[in-house]
Design a protein around this motif. Structure first.
Motif, PDB file in Angstrom:
ATOM      1  N   THR A  13       0.826  -1.208   0.000  1.00  0.00           N
ATOM      2  CA  THR A  13       0.000   0.000   0.000  1.00  0.00           C
ATOM      3  C   THR A  13       0.862   1.261   0.000  1.00  0.00           C
ATOM      4  O   THR A  13       0.440   2.294  -0.516  1.00  0.00           O
ATOM      5  CB  THR A  13      -0.959   0.023   1.207  1.00  0.00           C
ATOM      6  OG1 THR A  13      -0.192  -0.162   2.403  1.00  0.00           O
ATOM      7  CG2 THR A  13      -2.009  -1.061   1.102  1.00  0.00           C
ATOM      8  N   ALA A  41      -8.023  -0.355  -5.035  1.00  0.00           N
ATOM      9  CA  ALA A  41      -8.977  -0.132  -3.940  1.00  0.00           C
ATOM     10  C   ALA A  41     -10.260  -0.961  -4.107  1.00  0.00           C
ATOM     11  O   ALA A  41     -11.092  -1.001  -3.204  1.00  0.00           O
ATOM     12  CB  ALA A  41      -9.326   1.350  -3.853  1.00  0.00           C
ATOM     13  N   ASP A  42     -10.418  -1.629  -5.243  1.00  0.00           N
ATOM     14  CA  ASP A  42     -11.632  -2.366  -5.575  1.00  0.00           C
ATOM     15  C   ASP A  42     -11.584  -3.774  -4.958  1.00  0.00           C
ATOM     16  O   ASP A  42     -10.768  -4.603  -5.364  1.00  0.00           O
ATOM     17  CB  ASP A  42     -11.759  -2.453  -7.096  1.00  0.00           C
ATOM     18  CG  ASP A  42     -13.031  -3.133  -7.575  1.00  0.00           C
ATOM     19  OD1 ASP A  42     -13.713  -3.822  -6.778  1.00  0.00           O
ATOM     20  OD2 ASP A  42     -13.339  -2.994  -8.767  1.00  0.00           O
ATOM     21  N   GLU A  43     -12.463  -4.021  -3.994  1.00  0.00           N
ATOM     22  CA  GLU A  43     -12.469  -5.330  -3.320  1.00  0.00           C
ATOM     23  C   GLU A  43     -12.804  -6.475  -4.269  1.00  0.00           C
ATOM     24  O   GLU A  43     -12.379  -7.610  -4.046  1.00  0.00           O
ATOM     25  CB  GLU A  43     -13.429  -5.311  -2.138  1.00  0.00           C
ATOM     26  CG  GLU A  43     -12.939  -4.446  -1.004  1.00  0.00           C
ATOM     27  CD  GLU A  43     -13.852  -4.477   0.208  1.00  0.00           C
ATOM     28  OE1 GLU A  43     -14.745  -5.349   0.276  1.00  0.00           O
ATOM     29  OE2 GLU A  43     -13.656  -3.623   1.089  1.00  0.00           O
ATOM     30  N   THR A  44     -13.557  -6.198  -5.342  1.00  0.00           N
ATOM     31  CA  THR A  44     -13.904  -7.265  -6.284  1.00  0.00           C
ATOM     32  C   THR A  44     -12.732  -7.617  -7.198  1.00  0.00           C
ATOM     33  O   THR A  44     -12.815  -8.570  -7.974  1.00  0.00           O
ATOM     34  CB  THR A  44     -15.129  -6.888  -7.150  1.00  0.00           C
ATOM     35  OG1 THR A  44     -14.787  -5.797  -8.009  1.00  0.00           O
ATOM     36  CG2 THR A  44     -16.328  -6.533  -6.291  1.00  0.00           C
ATOM     37  N   THR A  46      -9.752  -8.470  -6.031  1.00  0.00           N
ATOM     38  CA  THR A  46      -8.835  -9.339  -5.302  1.00  0.00           C
ATOM     39  C   THR A  46      -9.118 -10.818  -5.570  1.00  0.00           C
ATOM     40  O   THR A  46     -10.268 -11.178  -5.821  1.00  0.00           O
ATOM     41  CB  THR A  46      -8.914  -9.068  -3.782  1.00  0.00           C
ATOM     42  OG1 THR A  46     -10.226  -9.339  -3.331  1.00  0.00           O
ATOM     43  CG2 THR A  46      -8.525  -7.642  -3.477  1.00  0.00           C
ATOM     44  N   THR A  66      -5.961  -8.209 -12.245  1.00  0.00           N
ATOM     45  CA  THR A  66      -7.102  -8.187 -11.337  1.00  0.00           C
ATOM     46  C   THR A  66      -8.053  -9.334 -11.669  1.00  0.00           C
ATOM     47  O   THR A  66      -8.019  -9.898 -12.762  1.00  0.00           O
ATOM     48  CB  THR A  66      -7.848  -6.838 -11.421  1.00  0.00           C
ATOM     49  OG1 THR A  66      -8.214  -6.583 -12.780  1.00  0.00           O
ATOM     50  CG2 THR A  66      -6.987  -5.702 -10.887  1.00  0.00           C
ATOM     51  N   ARG A  67      -8.908  -9.633 -10.735  1.00  0.00           N
ATOM     52  CA  ARG A  67      -9.828 -10.772 -10.834  1.00  0.00           C
ATOM     53  C   ARG A  67     -10.829 -10.577 -11.958  1.00  0.00           C
ATOM     54  O   ARG A  67     -11.312  -9.474 -12.205  1.00  0.00           O
ATOM     55  CB  ARG A  67     -10.562 -10.903  -9.495  1.00  0.00           C
ATOM     56  CG  ARG A  67     -11.449 -12.089  -9.344  1.00  0.00           C
ATOM     57  CD  ARG A  67     -10.664 -13.310  -8.910  1.00  0.00           C
ATOM     58  NE  ARG A  67     -11.537 -14.301  -8.287  1.00  0.00           N
ATOM     59  CZ  ARG A  67     -12.323 -15.140  -8.961  1.00  0.00           C
ATOM     60  NH1 ARG A  67     -12.377 -15.114 -10.261  1.00  0.00           N
ATOM     61  NH2 ARG A  67     -13.073 -15.999  -8.315  1.00  0.00           N
ATOM     62  N   CYS A 171     -13.595  -7.017 -12.546  1.00  0.00           N
ATOM     63  CA  CYS A 171     -13.946  -6.422 -11.264  1.00  0.00           C
ATOM     64  C   CYS A 171     -14.770  -5.160 -11.554  1.00  0.00           C
ATOM     65  O   CYS A 171     -14.802  -4.661 -12.673  1.00  0.00           O
ATOM     66  CB  CYS A 171     -12.690  -6.111 -10.462  1.00  0.00           C
ATOM     67  SG  CYS A 171     -11.600  -4.898 -11.226  1.00  0.00           S
TER      68      CYS A 171
END
Length: 187
Positions: A13, A41-44, A46, A66-67, A171
């Motif tokens: 971070t 910052a996007d939790e989706t 991860t 990203t996922r 995401c």
């Protein structure tokens, strides 16, 4: 120029400003840098794979995976999308991006990701194992890609597991339509 002191590490971070600087320098403007900050910052998104390349102590490149998901599926196998890849101008065309991609794909395999996607240059990404025409293989992009550039949507299998097929959804942040438009047509 060779990078005898090139090393790559996962980001933390505390690296956000460094990442944004590298991405802004690479693209010549800050749109992608802002996207990277939003993706991190996007939790989706991860689990993410976010890597910085350094020449000695100088940051010179960044890649982010990203996922990705099957659109409309309640559960999806672990899949990722590469976006963006950034190398500062004075270090481009020297293998830095390729090393970032290769290292990132290895980390994805370690995480258990089955597939990686990229929307990018046909002359570049196949060198690192991406196969053009992911839609023709049963994996349509989140938004329609014109037929004349359909091969730019690429896939790389990271495991032998059969994960099925379906339309891909990114995401939340990367799935926004503005990230999938041809900017030339927006002018």
């Amino acid at each position: 120029m060779t990078h005898a002191n090139l090393h790559i590490r996962e980001t933390t971070t505390e690296d956000l400003d460094t990442i944004k600087d590298v991405v802004t320098r690479s693209f010549g403007y800050d749109k992608e840098a802002m996207l990277v900050a939003e993706l991190l910052a996007d939790e989706t998104a991860t689990p993410v794979v976010s890597l910085l390349a350094f020449d000695g102590e100088s940051p010179i490149g960044h890649v982010l995976f990203t996922r990705a998901y099957f659109d409309g599926a309640e559960e999806s196998p672990m899949m990722h999308i590469l976006a963006p890849l950034a190398v500062i101008p004075e270090c481009q065309r020297q293998g830095v991006g390729g090393q970032l991609i290769t290292t990132g794909l290895e980390r994805l395999k370690e995480l258990g990701s089955h597939v990686a996607f990229v929307l990018g240059h046909l002359e570049y990404y196949p060198k690192y194992g991406f196969v053009p025409g992911a839609e023709a293989q049963g994996y349509p992009a989140p938004y329609p890609i014109p037929a004349e550039v359909a091969d730019y949507w690429m896939i790389q299998r990271l495991s032998e597991q059969n994960i099925g097929h379906g339309k891909i959804r990114c995401c939340v942040e990367l799935n926004k339509p503005q990230h999938w438009r041809d900017e030339e047509s927006d002018r």
